[in-house]
Design an enzyme around this catalytic site. Structure first.
Site, PDB file in Angstrom:
ATOM      1  N   PHE A   7       2.852   2.584  13.989  1.00 38.06           N
ATOM      2  CA  PHE A   7       2.567   3.222  12.708  1.00 38.06           C
ATOM      3  C   PHE A   7       3.252   4.582  12.598  1.00 38.06           C
ATOM      4  O   PHE A   7       3.107   5.438  13.485  1.00 38.06           O
ATOM      5  CB  PHE A   7       1.059   3.439  12.533  1.00 38.06           C
ATOM      6  CG  PHE A   7       0.291   2.220  12.141  1.00 38.06           C
ATOM      7  CD1 PHE A   7      -0.026   1.969  10.814  1.00 38.06           C
ATOM      8  CD2 PHE A   7      -0.129   1.307  13.101  1.00 38.06           C
ATOM      9  CE1 PHE A   7      -0.747   0.835  10.450  1.00 38.06           C
ATOM     10  CE2 PHE A   7      -0.844   0.175  12.754  1.00 38.06           C
ATOM     11  CZ  PHE A   7      -1.160  -0.058  11.424  1.00 38.06           C
ATOM     12  N   ASP A   8       3.973   4.784  11.517  1.00 41.40           N
ATOM     13  CA  ASP A   8       4.374   6.128  11.130  1.00 41.40           C
ATOM     14  C   ASP A   8       3.093   6.903  10.812  1.00 41.40           C
ATOM     15  O   ASP A   8       2.053   6.300  10.498  1.00 41.40           O
ATOM     16  CB  ASP A   8       5.276   6.037   9.893  1.00 41.40           C
ATOM     17  CG  ASP A   8       5.524   7.373   9.248  1.00 41.40           C
ATOM     18  OD1 ASP A   8       5.962   8.301   9.948  1.00 41.40           O
ATOM     19  OD2 ASP A   8       5.269   7.485   8.034  1.00 41.40           O
ATOM     20  N   LEU A   9       3.143   8.229  10.882  1.00 36.68           N
ATOM     21  CA  LEU A   9       1.951   9.025  10.618  1.00 36.68           C
ATOM     22  C   LEU A   9       1.941   9.584   9.190  1.00 36.68           C
ATOM     23  O   LEU A   9       1.129   9.181   8.361  1.00 36.68           O
ATOM     24  CB  LEU A   9       1.849  10.163  11.637  1.00 36.68           C
ATOM     25  CG  LEU A   9       0.639  11.095  11.518  1.00 36.68           C
ATOM     26  CD1 LEU A   9      -0.679  10.331  11.632  1.00 36.68           C
ATOM     27  CD2 LEU A   9       0.719  12.194  12.576  1.00 36.68           C
ATOM     28  N   ASP A  10       2.858  10.500   8.898  1.00 39.98           N
ATOM     29  CA  ASP A  10       2.888  11.157   7.587  1.00 39.98           C
ATOM     30  C   ASP A  10       3.305  10.184   6.490  1.00 39.98           C
ATOM     31  O   ASP A  10       4.402   9.619   6.527  1.00 39.98           O
ATOM     32  CB  ASP A  10       3.875  12.331   7.603  1.00 39.98           C
ATOM     33  CG  ASP A  10       3.490  13.409   8.601  1.00 39.98           C
ATOM     34  OD1 ASP A  10       2.288  13.609   8.809  1.00 39.98           O
ATOM     35  OD2 ASP A  10       4.397  14.051   9.163  1.00 39.98           O
TER      36      ASP A  10
END
Length: 212
Positions: A7-10
């Site tokens: 998962f990407d965060l931002d």
């Protein structure tokens, strides 16, 4: 279906625009540049150093100062000004309960990503965080996907899935042969995600579970 979930965060897990944009505006002001929130939204996704040099033509020295000013302000005033997207916690919980390996793959320094994960109480669902150190200047995300795949050596790229909201996530997934889910609820446009070879698009966090 997929065993390793990156998962990407931002813009994928957190609505990070508030803390990020205020921190960028602060850093730019110290460099003598006045900017609006609308214009600095483009900082969400790419590495900070790259944004300072690309968008404002800053020298290496000034770009590094910009990163320094940003991080000083962000760690004190903006890091937790990033609420979770509605439904994303349920996604992480469901994946965890179904024995999926869940990691963050982010351009944000690992120590900051860990602080955010712990603050918003989803760290307990993670099997790792992959991203730059604070000393890394211009990392590309495919490096971190490769590191994750190396650490989970019983999982190959065909059993991994990358979820993100910008071209940086899609490019990294394509480069490493990983299936990619472009989320249209984040900060990248649908056109950007399509043009950078997203495998599929989803409009809400709950739709991510279709690929479980």
């Amino acid at each position: 279906m997929y065993k390793l979930w990156l998962f990407d965060l931002d813009g994928t897990v957190t609505q990070s625009e508030f803390g990020i944009t205020r921190s960028v505006i602060h850093a730019l002001s110290l460099l003598g540049i006045n900017e609006t929130k609308e214009n600095v939204m483009r900082f969400i996704g790419p590495p900070l150093y790259d944004s300072f040099t690309k968008f404002y033509g800053l020298s290496d020295k000034d770009a590094k100062l910009g990163v320094k000013y940003y991080r000083e302000y962000y760690t004190k005033n903006g890091i937790f000004d990033a609420p979770l997207f509605d439904g994303i916690m349920d996604v992480l919980k469901t994946l965890h309960e179904n024995d999926k390996k869940i990691v963050l793959c982010t351009s944000k320094p690992v120590n900051m990503a860990e602080m955010i994960a712990k603050h918003f109480d989803f760290y307990k669902y993670l099997n790792g965080i992959y991203g730059p150190s604070e000393k890394d200047i211009s990392p590309t995300k495919d490096i971190y996907i490769k590191r994750a795949l190396a650490d989970f050596d019983d999982i190959d790229e065909k059993s991994a899935i990358m979820i993100g909201d910008t071209k940086y996530d899609m490019d990294a997934a394509f480069e490493t042969g990983v299936f990619s889910v472009g989320v249209t609820y984040g900060y990248g446009s649908k056109e950007e995600l399509i043009n950078h070879k997203a495998s599929v698009l989803v409009d809400s966090p709950s739709e991510i579970l279709k690929f479980m």
